[in-house]
Design an enzyme around this catalytic site. Structure first.
Site: not given
Length: 992
Positions: A221, A230, A262, A651, A724
């Protein structure tokens, strides 16, 4: 004095007066008395004798250590085995010794000694010179009969098999194995399976419940199967006692049994068994009418049972957690904390699940089968329809961190090609044509029609076809022979460019200034790494000279200090002009025979060059715009009243800062991180305009809105072959040419290989200076282990600069720098460690050869191998590009020299190589001499410290004299004060 005249000569007569001696005695003062001063020669003799004693003791200790080392049998055996063991590679590209046995090592050592003795005997003439009579063993050509066997050369007699006698095991009881297995399972919690009749399996494990260790069966189950019985007692009763044998029971009441219990097994020791079943064992199944139910018994009405398996929420979380923990992200850069509630986490998981796998119930098989049976196109339509039906929910989900990426993934994967009409028109025009170019167009069109659903193989095929078409088109281009300079006109636009980002009212404040927002916060990645702060209180003089690899330029930053005198103020408006260059072929760029005007220098109406004028400086601004009046944008207000200037060689960062103006605020983080982590490390200092344009193109692919970003003004210095990028501090130097490119889209044209232009190879600086810095850093660090370790950890590619000279390689090998590099990088990056291994192997080959040209030839032959390995190495270190360029130079030089030799010419650079090698040797010898002298000085310091420690002190005047001599010696040799870390001036000895 009296005189006597003899004739005409005057002769003086001496004085006959005799003075009496005085009996007075002068007293002698203590200051005038002699002092006993120790002899300097005696002091030096004492020092020398003490130094000789210490050296003798040191040599005696070394001799005893060597004797003990030679007499240690274990160490000698290990050394002998390691000496004759071969090196082999491991699976993880490592190296290890394949150790021989002691007998094999001794046999090899004996063979080497025997061979060496035979050679010595032969060279010393220890052999007998005599003739030997004998019979040559020749095969007879006469055929004679004989026996013929079928044995081949591989035949071996079959070895006799020896029968192994198995030891009889001790007699144990039949359940011994079962008890051992259950004992291990009870301690570790492992699952045990019992196979009963007809292949049925029963699973048992031991769990901690209610303060006890209890056996637990897996019942049907729990998996969603409901049956009347079972567990069958008849098939399990045999091993139930053994299972209970290793359980530890405690007092558990029936009221304690609840959900999750169980399958728990109890025997007659528990009250649960005696009160709820007639069987000797009780397995919990659930409750019926308030009474516990035994799973070993048959139950007629299963609907009345309240099963005690885990509740659905716990089962769901257990499965979700199991898979969640198996699939963590591969990147871990922080420690996780609990910042959201379980409810919020569940909402996120459900949103992602329903977005990719939309179902009504995850436990419904039909919902899953519905998605399984959909085709790929139907699945995409299904996702799109599902997303459209839940638009309001998606608006809420997008506020969750990261959910917008999930939505973008779904939209991208389900998108379709909307321009099918265009694709169909291409099909109509190219059908029925079988030429190569038409077939290539068809393959490309097929891949574009499929859109996101295209496969990787189709994309690869389309890319190859596009490459083939591009190569064909390039081969068929023609250039005009018209004189370009006669007709070249490239006037500057009188109107300024319109930048939508600066015109949008939503991005301007009440004063009309640009609002950076999130862009300003993320721009710190630029200012923190590649800009330096200008402190006005320290003056601007140190920022005036802006150096570049081939020259220098003066900034107008000094004009920020405004004089109140009109005459002096007018003088500040005058610039310093460089030599003005006319328009030449280096000023223009062409493609397909036509001028590419944005990539050319600006001219006047008559075709003469337009020269740059004085640019006045401003504070805290970004200046953009190349045509018309410049636009001034306030820098991000992250730090008030701070001024920044780009570091030398960086730069070009002003270009990326100008692009950031047009980047969307939510993408500013990705943009700045890509520039910092990917673009700048590859560009380095002073990159070429070709590389800068390529980097700008890469950024526009991810951020298309930056294509129309305005650029700062770019000045072209043809004399120094430098460009530049002008910032807010202007330029006091005037007379440069001006580049016309005004937007990023125009600058990207420099990245085209088809563009014929000298300016795309100009430096925005220079590589030679960087290479010289790397070589100098390497040479000065060879004999300094601490500095070399820093280089190996932070910038390991600098060691590739040693390829310029065999002497540098040999000295690095002797100092064991290659071995240290392998140790540092073998666990970090195997490719870098492989470079050091190849350098070590190359140095061994170079050291075995004494001819310089042959040594350089060996280095050139290995350069291609280094290049292939360098492609797979990390590219973050600054010397990566320099090392790659050095290897490229060797490869190209080797190819050109080979071609010259094939054509019958000779390389004329032999003397140049020899002169360069001599210069490097002088640098190495100077470093070695300095290190030797430092060693002697430290040795003398140690002796003096020993003398002072053991009580043989000197007077203060002698100590001061020694310290003064030692300090002068350090200054003139090391150029460094031994007391303080500050550098001292170079000492020059006075002329004698």
């Amino acid at each position: 004095m009296a005189t006597i005249m003899i004739g005409s000569m005057a002769i003086s007569v001496p004085n006959t007066h005799v003075s009496c001696a005085s009996n007075s005695v002068m007293p002698v003062q203590a200051v005038q008395m002699a002092k006993q001063v120790p002899s300097a020669r005696g002091v030096l003799y004492t020092l020398k004798r003490e130094g000789s004693t210490q050296v003798h003791k040191h040599e005696e200790a070394l001799r005893k250590f060597q004797e003990a080392f030679d007499q240690d049998v274990g160490i000698q055996r290990r050394l002998l085995v390691n000496k004759h063991s071969s090196i082999q590679s491991t699976k993880k590209n490592g190296l290890t010794l394949r150790r021989l046995t002691l007998e094999q090592a001794r046999a090899k050592e004996a063979a080497i000694a025997r061979r060496k003795q035979e050679e010595e005997d032969f060279l010393n003439g220890k052999y007998e010179q005599q003739f030997y009579a004998g019979v040559s063993a020749t095969k007879s050509m006469k055929f004679e009969g004989g026996s013929v066997g079928f044995r081949t050369k591989y035949w071996r007699p079959t070895p006799k098999k020896t029968k192994e006698r198995r030891a009889t095991s001790q007699c144990r009881k039949p359940t011994y194995v079962l008890e051992e297995v259950l004992s291990i399972a009870s301690k570790s919690g492992k699952l045990v399976e019992f196979i009963t009749g007809k292949g049925k399996r029963v699973k048992v494990c031991y769990v901690r419940k209610h303060g006890a260790i209890l056996p637990k069966f897996s019942l049907p189950h729990e998996e969603g199967k409901y049956i009347h019985q079972e567990l069958q007692y008849a098939s399990t009763y045999e091993f139930l006692p053994y299972i209970c044998m290793f359980a530890k029971y405690k007092s558990i009441n029936a009221d304690d049994i609840t959900y999750g219990d169980s399958g728990l097994l109890f025997d007659e020791r528990s009250s649960l068994t005696t009160n709820h079943t007639k069987l000797p064992y009780f397995v919990v199944r659930g409750r019926r009418n308030g009474k516990l139910v035994n799973a070993l018994e048959v139950v007629e009405n299963m609907e009345d049972i309240q099963h005690y398996s885990q509740n659905p929420e716990a089962q769901f979380f257990r499965g979700w957690k199991k898979v969640f923990d198996k699939m963590p992200p591969h990147v871990e850069n922080h420690e996780c904390t609990t910042d959201f509630t379980n409810e919020q986490c569940g909402e996120l998981a459900a949103a992602i699940s329903q977005s990719i796998f939309p179902v009504k119930k995850l436990s419904c098989k039909q919902c899953r089968q519905h998605i399984k049976h959909l085709s790929w196109e139907e699945y995409k339509q299904f996702l799109l329809a599902h997303m459209g039906c839940h638009g309001p929910e998606w608006e809420t989900f997008q506020e969750i961190d990261g959910m917008r990426y999930v939505k973008r993934v779904i939209e991208t994967s389900t998108a379709e090609n909307a321009s099918l009409q265009t694709s169909l028109e291409i099909v109509r025009l190219t059908q029925n044509y079988k030429s190569t170019h038409m077939l290539q167009i068809q393959d490309i069109n097929k891949a574009l029609m499929k859109g996101p659903s295209v496969t990787q193989s189709e994309l690869e095929q389309a890319s190859k076809q596009l490459l083939a078409m591009t190569q064909w088109w390039k081969n068929h281009m023609t250039l005009t022979d018209e004189d370009a300079l006669k007709v070249f006109r490239n006037k500057r636009s009188s109107k300024a460019l319109l930048n939508p980002s600066l015109l949008c009212d939503n991005q301007l404040d009440k004063n009309g200034n640009f609002v950076w927002g999130e862009r300003g916060r993320h721009s710190k990645r630029f200012f923190a790494n590649y800009f330096e702060e200008v402190v006005p209180s320290e003056g601007y003089s140190k920022y005036v000279i802006r150096k570049n690899p081939n020259g220098q330029r003066e900034l107008a930053i000094g004009s920020l200090i405004v004089p109140l005198d009109f005459e002096r103020a007018r003088m500040a408006l005058q610039g310093k002009s460089v030599t003005r260059e006319p328009i030449t072929m280096s000023c223009i760029s062409r493609q397909d025979g036509n001028f590419v005007y944005p990539c050319c220098c600006v001219t006047h109406d008559d075709g003469k060059a337009f020269y740059s004028e004085l640019r006045s400086p401003t504070k805290r601004h970004l200046v953009i715009g190349t045509s018309g009046d410049p636009k001034y944008i306030d820098l991000p207000a992250t730090d008030a009243d701070r001024m920044y200037i780009a570091k030398e060689g960086f730069c070009y960062l002003n270009i990326f800062l100008a692009m950031l103006v047009n980047v969307n605020e939510d993408e500013a983080k990705d943009f700045t991180k890509m520039v910092r982590d990917v673009i700048v490390p590859r560009l380095g200092k002073w990159p070429t305009m070709l590389d800068v344009a390529t980097a700008a193109y890469m950024l526009t692919v991810f951020h298309p809105e930056t294509r129309n970003a305005e650029l700062p003004r770019i000045l072209v210095d043809h004399a120094c072959q430098t460009m530049h990028v002008i910032d807010s501090f202007g330029s006091l130097t005037v007379g440069y040419h001006v580049l016309k490119a005004g937007t990023v889209n125009q600058l990207i044209q420099f990245a085209s290989n088809d563009l014929q232009s000298e300016m795309k190879f100009y430096r925005v600086g220079g590589e030679v200076q960087q290479r010289m810095k790397c070589e100098t850093a390497l040479i000065t660090s060879i004999f300094k282990p601490k500095r070399m370790i820093q280089i190996l950890e932070n910038d390991p590619y600098i060691l590739l600069m040693g390829l310029v000279s065999p002497s540098i390689l040999i000295h690095m090998y002797r100092m064991k720098h290659f071995e240290k590099g392998v140790e540092l990088w073998i666990s970090k990056e195997h490719s870098v460690a492989k470079i050091f291994i190849i350098l070590e192997q190359l140095t061994k080959r170079v050291a075995a050869n004494d001819v310089l040209l042959e040594q350089l030839e060996m280095i050139s032959e290995t350069s291609e191998r280094f290049m292939s390995i360098l492609e797979d190495c990390p590219q973050a270190p600054h010397s990566y590009k320099t090392a790659k360029d050095l290897l490229t130079m060797y490869i190209e030089r080797k190819a050109s020299n080979n071609q010259l030799v094939e054509n019958g010419f000779v390389d004329m650079n032999d003397k140049l190589y020899m002169a360069y090698e001599k210069n490097l040797l002088r640098s190495l010898e100077a470093g070695m001499a300095r290190i030797k002298l430092v060693g002697k000085i430290f040795y003398n310091m140690a002796i003096e410290k020993i003398c002072s420690t053991y009580g043989e002190m000197f007077d203060k005047e002698s100590c001061r004299r020694k310290q003064r001599i030692f300090r002068k010696l350090c200054e003139c040799v090391l150029h460094e004060c031994p007391v303080t870390p500050k550098k001292c001036k170079k000492y020059t000895f006075p002329k004698m």
